[in-house]
Scaffold this active site. Structure first.
Site, PDB file in Angstrom:
ATOM      1  N   SER A 191      -4.653 -10.343  -5.073  1.00  0.00           N
ATOM      2  CA  SER A 191      -3.249 -10.232  -5.511  1.00  0.00           C
ATOM      3  C   SER A 191      -2.828 -11.471  -6.289  1.00  0.00           C
ATOM      4  O   SER A 191      -3.426 -12.547  -6.123  1.00  0.00           O
ATOM      5  CB  SER A 191      -2.342 -10.107  -4.274  1.00  0.00           C
ATOM      6  OG  SER A 191      -0.973 -10.221  -4.644  1.00  0.00           O
ATOM      7  N   TYR A 204       0.426 -12.996   4.481  1.00  0.00           N
ATOM      8  CA  TYR A 204      -0.247 -12.123   3.505  1.00  0.00           C
ATOM      9  C   TYR A 204      -0.855 -12.919   2.353  1.00  0.00           C
ATOM     10  O   TYR A 204      -2.014 -12.698   1.964  1.00  0.00           O
ATOM     11  CB  TYR A 204       0.765 -11.111   2.969  1.00  0.00           C
ATOM     12  CG  TYR A 204       0.264 -10.237   1.843  1.00  0.00           C
ATOM     13  CD1 TYR A 204      -0.505  -9.097   2.110  1.00  0.00           C
ATOM     14  CD2 TYR A 204       0.559 -10.532   0.517  1.00  0.00           C
ATOM     15  CE1 TYR A 204      -0.954  -8.286   1.075  1.00  0.00           C
ATOM     16  CE2 TYR A 204       0.110  -9.729  -0.522  1.00  0.00           C
ATOM     17  CZ  TYR A 204      -0.649  -8.614  -0.239  1.00  0.00           C
ATOM     18  OH  TYR A 204      -1.098  -7.812  -1.270  1.00  0.00           O
TER      19      TYR A 204
END
Ligand code: NAD
Ligand code: MG
Length: 299
Positions: A191, A204
Site C-alpha cells: 500500500s 496497518y
C-alpha cells in the site's frame, strides 16, 4: 486510422464515480454487493489475451475488491483460479467463481480464516490439489481498521492486523514454496501506507511496510531459484475494506478526493498490473513494487 480501428481515449478523471459518496458502514469484512456504488472489478470490461494460459493461481481475498479484479483478469487470461475468503463473504465469492467459470476456466472456492497457520497449510494443500499445482501466489487478503489514537488500539486488534497482514503471507508462502516451479510468480498487495502512513492507520501501515520488505527480501532469496516476487502498492481504492472500518465514515464521503484524479481507484484499474507481474513477459521484474494511486504517494 479509421475510427473503427481506434480504441477510444478515456479521461481518467471522469471514468469512474467521484466523491461525495454516501456513508455506508458495514461490519468487517463487508460485502462488495452491498456497496453504493458497487465497485467495478472488470466484470464487463476486462478482455483477456491468453497471457496466462494454463497457469494455476491462488489468490487470498479473491472474493472482492482488488483480489476479485485479479481473479477475473487471471481467468480471462487463461488461468485456473482458487480464491480464499472468510465464510461470511460466501455470496461475493459465489459471484467470482461464476465469473471464472464463465471465462471457461476452473474456479475453486476455499473459505477459511488465514490467521492460523493450520488453516494456511490446509488452504495451500487444497488449492494445489484442486488446481494440480500452484504457479501464481497472490497474498492479497488484508485487515484495516482505522483508530485515531494508539491508546485505543487493543492488543487483540493489533494482533489481528499483524496475523492477517504479516503472519498469513509468511505461513501461506512457506506452505506454497514446495509446490512452486521455476517460472512461478509471487505477488503481495502492499500500500501507499507503507511509505506515507496515515495517523489513524498505525498498525496497518506498519504491516504494509512489512509487506514491502517481504517482497524485497524474498525476491533475493528466490531469484536464484527462478521464482519472482513483486508487490502492488495501491492508493485509495473503492472496496469493502474501506467502508467496513478501514476509514471513518466521514472520510468515506470524500474518499479519493485528495488524489490528483479527484476520485478513488476502482479494483478493475489495478487488474492489469497483477497480470503483468504474473506473466512470463515480465521475467526481469522481481523485488519491485508497482504503484497505482491516482497521482499521490509512493512508490
Ligand atoms: P477487500 O475487502 O475487498 O479485500 C480484503 C479481503 O481480505 C477480504 O475480501 C477478505 O476475504 C480477506 N480477509 C481479511 N481478513 C481475513 C482473514 N482473517 N482470513 C481470510 N481472509 C481475510 O478490500 P481490498 O481493498 O481489495 O483489499 C485487498 C488488499 O489491498 C489488502 O491487502 C489491502 O491492504 C490492500 N490495499 C487496499 C487499498 C484500498 O484503498 N482499498 C489500498 C492499499 C492497499
Ligand atoms: Mg471481501
Amino acid at each position: 486510422m479509421s475510427e473503427q480501428n481506434q480504441k477510444p481515449l478515456v479521461n481518467p478523471v471522469t471514468k469512474y464515480p467521484q466523491p461525495p459518496f454516501e456513508k455506508q458502514p458495514q461490519q468487517a469484512p463487508g460485502l462488495s454487493s452491498q456497496m453504493d456504488p458497487i465497485p467495478d472489478h472488470g466484470e464487463k470490461s476486462y478482455k483477456g489475451n491468453g497471457r496466462l494460459t494454463g497457469r494455476k493461481a491462488l489468490i487470498t481475498g479473491g472474493d472482492s475488491g482488488i483480489g476479485r479484479a485479479a481473479a477475473i483478469a487471471y481467468a480471462r487470461e487463461g488461468a485456473d483460479v482458487a480464491i480464499n475468503y472468510l465464510p461470511e463473504e460466501q455470496s461475493d465469492a459465489d459471484e467470482v467463481i461464476a465469473l471464472i467459470e464463465a471465462a471457461g476456466r476452473r474456479g475453486y472456492a476455499i473459505p477459511g480464516d488465514i490467521t492460523t497457520e493450520a488453516f494456511c497449510q490446509t488452504l495451500v494443500n487444497e488449492a494445489a490439489e484442486k488446481l494440480g499445482g500452484i504457479d501464481i501466489l497472490v497474498n492479497n487478503a488484508g485487515r484495516q481498521q482505522a483508530v485515531d489514537s494508539i491508546l485505543d488500539i487493543s492488543a487483540a486488534g493489533f494482533d489481528a492486523t499483524i496475523k492477517t497482514n504479516i503472519y498469513a503471507p509468511f505461513w501461506i508462502t512457506k506452505a506454497a514454496l514446495p509446490f512452486l516451479p521455476e517460472g512461478a510468480a509471487i505477488i503481495a498487495t502492499t500500500s501507499v501506507q507503507a511509505y506515507d502512513p496515515s495517523e489513524n492507520l498505525f498498525d496497518y501501515a506498519q504491516t504494509k511496510a512489512a509487506n514491502v520488505a517481504y517482497v524485497k527480501s524474498l525476491a533475493k532469496q528466490l531469484g536464484p531459484k527462478g521464482i519472482r516476487v513483486n508487490g502492488v502498492a495501491p492508493g485509495p481504492v473503492w472496496t469493502p475494506l474501506q467502508i467496513s472500518g478501514g476509514q471513518p465514515q466521514d472520510s468515506i464521503v470524500k474518499f479519493g478526493e485528495a488524489t490528483p484524479l479527484g476520485r478513488p481507484g476502482q479494483p478493475a484499474e489495478l487488474a492489469s498490473i497483477f497480470v503483468q507481474l504474473a506473466d512470463n513477459e515480465a521475467s526481469f521484474a522481481t523485488g519491485q513494487i508497482y504503484g497505482s494511486a491516482g497521482g499521490n504517494g509512493h512508490p
